[in-house]
Design a protein around this motif. Structure first.
Motif, PDB file in Angstrom:
ATOM      1  N   GLY A  42       0.804  -1.212   0.000  1.00 40.98           N
ATOM      2  CA  GLY A  42       0.000   0.000   0.000  1.00 40.98           C
ATOM      3  C   GLY A  42       0.839   1.264   0.000  1.00 40.98           C
ATOM      4  N   VAL A  43       0.168   2.362   0.257  1.00 43.62           N
ATOM      5  CA  VAL A  43       0.804   3.679   0.272  1.00 43.62           C
ATOM      6  C   VAL A  43       1.923   3.722   1.313  1.00 43.62           C
ATOM      7  CG1 VAL A  43       0.425   6.135   0.722  1.00 43.62           C
ATOM      8  CG2 VAL A  43      -1.252   4.843  -0.608  1.00 43.62           C
ATOM      9  N   ALA A  44       1.687   3.170   2.477  1.00 43.41           N
ATOM     10  CA  ALA A  44       2.700   3.201   3.537  1.00 43.41           C
ATOM     11  C   ALA A  44       3.976   2.493   3.106  1.00 43.41           C
ATOM     12  CB  ALA A  44       2.159   2.567   4.822  1.00 43.41           C
ATOM     13  N   ALA A  45       3.837   1.345   2.471  1.00 41.35           N
ATOM     14  CA  ALA A  45       5.020   0.603   2.014  1.00 41.35           C
ATOM     15  C   ALA A  45       5.802   1.427   0.999  1.00 41.35           C
ATOM     16  CB  ALA A  45       4.609  -0.742   1.417  1.00 41.35           C
ATOM     17  N   ALA A  46       5.081   2.125   0.113  1.00 40.27           N
ATOM     18  CA  ALA A  46       5.749   2.970  -0.888  1.00 40.27           C
ATOM     19  C   ALA A  46       6.488   4.120  -0.220  1.00 40.27           C
ATOM     20  CB  ALA A  46       4.730   3.497  -1.894  1.00 40.27           C
ATOM     21  N   VAL A  47       5.878   4.728   0.772  1.00 41.85           N
ATOM     22  CA  VAL A  47       6.519   5.845   1.483  1.00 41.85           C
ATOM     23  C   VAL A  47       7.749   5.349   2.244  1.00 41.85           C
ATOM     24  CG1 VAL A  47       6.208   7.539   3.349  1.00 41.85           C
ATOM     25  CG2 VAL A  47       4.429   7.245   1.605  1.00 41.85           C
ATOM     26  N   LEU A  48       7.638   4.196   2.893  1.00 38.63           N
ATOM     27  CA  LEU A  48       8.782   3.628   3.614  1.00 38.63           C
ATOM     28  C   LEU A  48       9.933   3.321   2.661  1.00 38.63           C
ATOM     29  CD1 LEU A  48       6.898   1.300   6.111  1.00 38.63           C
ATOM     30  CD2 LEU A  48       8.421   3.190   6.732  1.00 38.63           C
ATOM     31  N   ARG A  49       9.610   2.689   1.535  1.00 41.25           N
ATOM     32  CA  ARG A  49      10.657   2.395   0.542  1.00 41.25           C
ATOM     33  C   ARG A  49      11.278   3.683   0.016  1.00 41.25           C
ATOM     34  NH1 ARG A  49       6.893  -1.341  -1.119  1.00 41.25           N
ATOM     35  NH2 ARG A  49       6.272  -0.003  -2.840  1.00 41.25           N
ATOM     36  N   GLY A  50      10.454   4.689  -0.226  1.00 40.50           N
ATOM     37  CA  GLY A  50      10.941   5.976  -0.710  1.00 40.50           C
ATOM     38  C   GLY A  50      11.875   6.661   0.271  1.00 40.50           C
ATOM     39  N   ALA A  51      11.696   6.360   1.547  1.00 45.53           N
ATOM     40  CA  ALA A  51      12.557   6.937   2.583  1.00 45.53           C
ATOM     41  C   ALA A  51      13.814   6.097   2.803  1.00 45.53           C
ATOM     42  CB  ALA A  51      11.785   7.066   3.896  1.00 45.53           C
ATOM     43  N   GLY A  52      13.939   5.005   2.034  1.00 48.71           N
ATOM     44  CA  GLY A  52      15.118   4.154   2.152  1.00 48.71           C
ATOM     45  C   GLY A  52      14.970   3.019   3.130  1.00 48.71           C
ATOM     46  N   ALA A  53      13.758   2.791   3.623  1.00 49.56           N
ATOM     47  CA  ALA A  53      13.533   1.693   4.566  1.00 49.56           C
ATOM     48  C   ALA A  53      13.570   0.360   3.835  1.00 49.56           C
ATOM     49  CB  ALA A  53      12.202   1.859   5.281  1.00 49.56           C
ATOM     50  N   ASP A  54      14.157  -0.614   4.482  1.00 50.58           N
ATOM     51  CA  ASP A  54      14.330  -1.949   3.932  1.00 50.58           C
ATOM     52  C   ASP A  54      13.853  -2.937   4.998  1.00 50.58           C
ATOM     53  OD1 ASP A  54      15.634  -4.012   2.222  1.00 50.58           O
ATOM     54  OD2 ASP A  54      17.015  -4.134   3.928  1.00 50.58           O
ATOM     55  N   LEU A  55      12.918  -3.817   4.642  1.00 55.51           N
ATOM     56  CA  LEU A  55      12.334  -4.739   5.626  1.00 55.51           C
ATOM     57  C   LEU A  55      13.378  -5.529   6.405  1.00 55.51           C
ATOM     58  CD1 LEU A  55      10.034  -6.134   7.093  1.00 55.51           C
ATOM     59  CD2 LEU A  55       9.771  -7.646   5.113  1.00 55.51           C
ATOM     60  N   PRO A  56      14.350  -6.185   5.748  1.00 51.75           N
ATOM     61  CA  PRO A  56      15.326  -6.945   6.545  1.00 51.75           C
ATOM     62  C   PRO A  56      16.099  -6.067   7.540  1.00 51.75           C
ATOM     63  CG  PRO A  56      15.449  -7.608   4.251  1.00 51.75           C
ATOM     64  CD  PRO A  56      14.547  -6.407   4.304  1.00 51.75           C
ATOM     65  N   ALA A  57      16.451  -4.862   7.135  1.00 52.69           N
ATOM     66  CA  ALA A  57      17.202  -3.975   8.029  1.00 52.69           C
ATOM     67  C   ALA A  57      16.345  -3.511   9.201  1.00 52.69           C
ATOM     68  CB  ALA A  57      17.736  -2.772   7.256  1.00 52.69           C
ATOM     69  N   VAL A  58      15.089  -3.170   8.929  1.00 53.10           N
ATOM     70  CA  VAL A  58      14.197  -2.714  10.007  1.00 53.10           C
ATOM     71  C   VAL A  58      13.884  -3.884  10.935  1.00 53.10           C
ATOM     72  CG1 VAL A  58      11.936  -1.727  10.554  1.00 53.10           C
ATOM     73  CG2 VAL A  58      13.254  -0.828   8.620  1.00 53.10           C
ATOM     74  N   ARG A  59      13.647  -5.062  10.362  1.00 55.41           N
ATOM     75  CA  ARG A  59      13.379  -6.253  11.202  1.00 55.41           C
ATOM     76  C   ARG A  59      14.578  -6.539  12.102  1.00 55.41           C
ATOM     77  NH1 ARG A  59      10.052 -11.092  11.085  1.00 55.41           N
ATOM     78  NH2 ARG A  59      11.228 -12.824  11.946  1.00 55.41           N
ATOM     79  N   GLU A  60      15.778  -6.457  11.545  1.00 52.19           N
ATOM     80  CA  GLU A  60      16.993  -6.673  12.338  1.00 52.19           C
ATOM     81  C   GLU A  60      17.096  -5.628  13.447  1.00 52.19           C
ATOM     82  OE1 GLU A  60      20.425  -8.074  13.949  1.00 52.19           O
ATOM     83  OE2 GLU A  60      19.126  -9.093  12.513  1.00 52.19           O
ATOM     84  N   ALA A  61      16.735  -4.390  13.141  1.00 50.84           N
ATOM     85  CA  ALA A  61      16.778  -3.327  14.150  1.00 50.84           C
ATOM     86  C   ALA A  61      15.760  -3.579  15.254  1.00 50.84           C
ATOM     87  CB  ALA A  61      16.530  -1.964  13.498  1.00 50.84           C
ATOM     88  N   VAL A  62      14.605  -4.128  14.903  1.00 58.00           N
ATOM     89  CA  VAL A  62      13.600  -4.470  15.916  1.00 58.00           C
ATOM     90  C   VAL A  62      14.150  -5.564  16.819  1.00 58.00           C
ATOM     91  CG1 VAL A  62      11.354  -5.606  16.270  1.00 58.00           C
ATOM     92  CG2 VAL A  62      11.561  -3.731  14.626  1.00 58.00           C
ATOM     93  N   VAL A  63      14.697  -6.602  16.225  1.00 61.21           N
ATOM     94  CA  VAL A  63      15.232  -7.726  16.997  1.00 61.21           C
ATOM     95  C   VAL A  63      16.406  -7.270  17.854  1.00 61.21           C
ATOM     96  CG1 VAL A  63      16.399  -9.960  16.810  1.00 61.21           C
ATOM     97  CG2 VAL A  63      14.404  -9.464  15.384  1.00 61.21           C
ATOM     98  N   ARG A  64      17.316  -6.504  17.280  1.00 60.86           N
ATOM     99  CA  ARG A  64      18.494  -6.017  17.997  1.00 60.86           C
ATOM    100  C   ARG A  64      18.117  -5.104  19.156  1.00 60.86           C
ATOM    101  NH1 ARG A  64      21.011  -3.924  13.572  1.00 60.86           N
ATOM    102  NH2 ARG A  64      20.596  -1.867  14.342  1.00 60.86           N
ATOM    103  N   GLY A  65      17.035  -4.368  18.981  1.00 60.76           N
ATOM    104  CA  GLY A  65      16.618  -3.417  20.006  1.00 60.76           C
ATOM    105  C   GLY A  65      16.013  -4.050  21.233  1.00 60.76           C
ATOM    106  N   GLU A  66      15.890  -5.358  21.236  1.00 60.20           N
ATOM    107  CA  GLU A  66      15.229  -6.043  22.341  1.00 60.20           C
ATOM    108  C   GLU A  66      16.172  -6.568  23.404  1.00 60.20           C
ATOM    109  OE1 GLU A  66      13.326  -9.212  20.403  1.00 60.20           O
ATOM    110  OE2 GLU A  66      11.812  -7.951  19.515  1.00 60.20           O
ATOM    111  N   ASP A  67      17.428  -6.247  23.340  1.00 60.66           N
ATOM    112  CA  ASP A  67      18.392  -6.811  24.276  1.00 60.66           C
ATOM    113  C   ASP A  67      18.140  -6.285  25.687  1.00 60.66           C
ATOM    114  OD1 ASP A  67      20.500  -7.946  25.568  1.00 60.66           O
ATOM    115  OD2 ASP A  67      22.034  -6.715  24.606  1.00 60.66           O
ATOM    116  N   PRO A  68      17.478  -7.079  26.532  1.00 64.93           N
ATOM    117  CA  PRO A  68      17.178  -6.614  27.885  1.00 64.93           C
ATOM    118  C   PRO A  68      18.438  -6.456  28.725  1.00 64.93           C
ATOM    119  CG  PRO A  68      16.562  -8.922  27.657  1.00 64.93           C
ATOM    120  CD  PRO A  68      17.010  -8.440  26.306  1.00 64.93           C
TER     121      PRO A  68
END
Length: 185
Positions: A42-68
């Motif tokens: 959808g529109v959101a995915a297009a805007v994210l891609r346009g901003a340089g967002a990449d699913l694998p990189a964002v997913r990795e950042a989510v996982v990495r950000g969980e280090d308690p």
């Protein structure tokens, strides 16, 4: 509230639960909504891609950000020592997350397979509705969910975007949303 959601926006909410489960989480957070937006096309995915967002990189950042351990260490708490003592008292693996199979059994036992949404995720949904209204839209689409995620504040989703190298504020995203909607009209 969900009656105003487009089919794609509803799919994001459902997919966010699947994302949370895949990551072994017991709740759906705003970061799961963010990751689910990538799969909509959808529109959101297009805007994210346009901003340089990449699913694998964002997913990795989510996982990495969980280090308690990192957060606890900042408070002077040694997670390794806590784990050692818990296992000493309760047995090996006492602090391990239950397996998918165990979680499934618990879900069936308590009559639920669905994950609850965290307060920040609920806030995103509420803010999304406000975003749709402020743009004069009678529906809530993926673009509004993205704008809700980007609302001011230090959310898990915003931290994941920053850690993955994406700088995207709500006003820039709003302009991109309006442009993307204009192009697709």
């Amino acid at each position: 509230m969900f009656e105003r959601f487009t089919t794609q926006a509803r799919e994001v909410v459902v997919a966010a639960q699947a994302v949370a489960r895949d990551l072994g989480h017991h709740e759906v957070g705003d970061q799961h909504l963010l990751l689910a937006l990538f799969g909509t096309g959808g529109v959101a995915a297009a805007v994210l891609r346009g901003a340089g967002a990449d699913l694998p990189a964002v997913r990795e950042a989510v996982v990495r950000g969980e280090d308690p351990g990192e957060a606890l260490s900042a408070l002077g708490i040694d997670l390794g020592e806590v784990r050692r003592r818990a296992e000493e008292v309760f047995g090996p693996g006492a602090l391990d997350r239950p397996s998918r199979r165990q979680r499934g059994r618990l879900g069936r036992w308590f009559g639920t397979d669905h994950l609850r949404f965290t307060a920040p995720a609920k806030k995103v949904l509420e803010q999304s509705l406000r975003e749709a209204q402020s743009l004069g839209h009678g529906y809530l689409g993926t673009e509004h969910l993205l704008l809700g995620i980007l609302a001011p504040g230090d959310s898990a989703a915003n931290r994941a975007l920053r850690r993955s190298g994406v700088v995207l504020d709500r006003e820039t995203a709003r302009a991109a949303v309006v442009e993307e909607l204009r192009r697709s009209a």
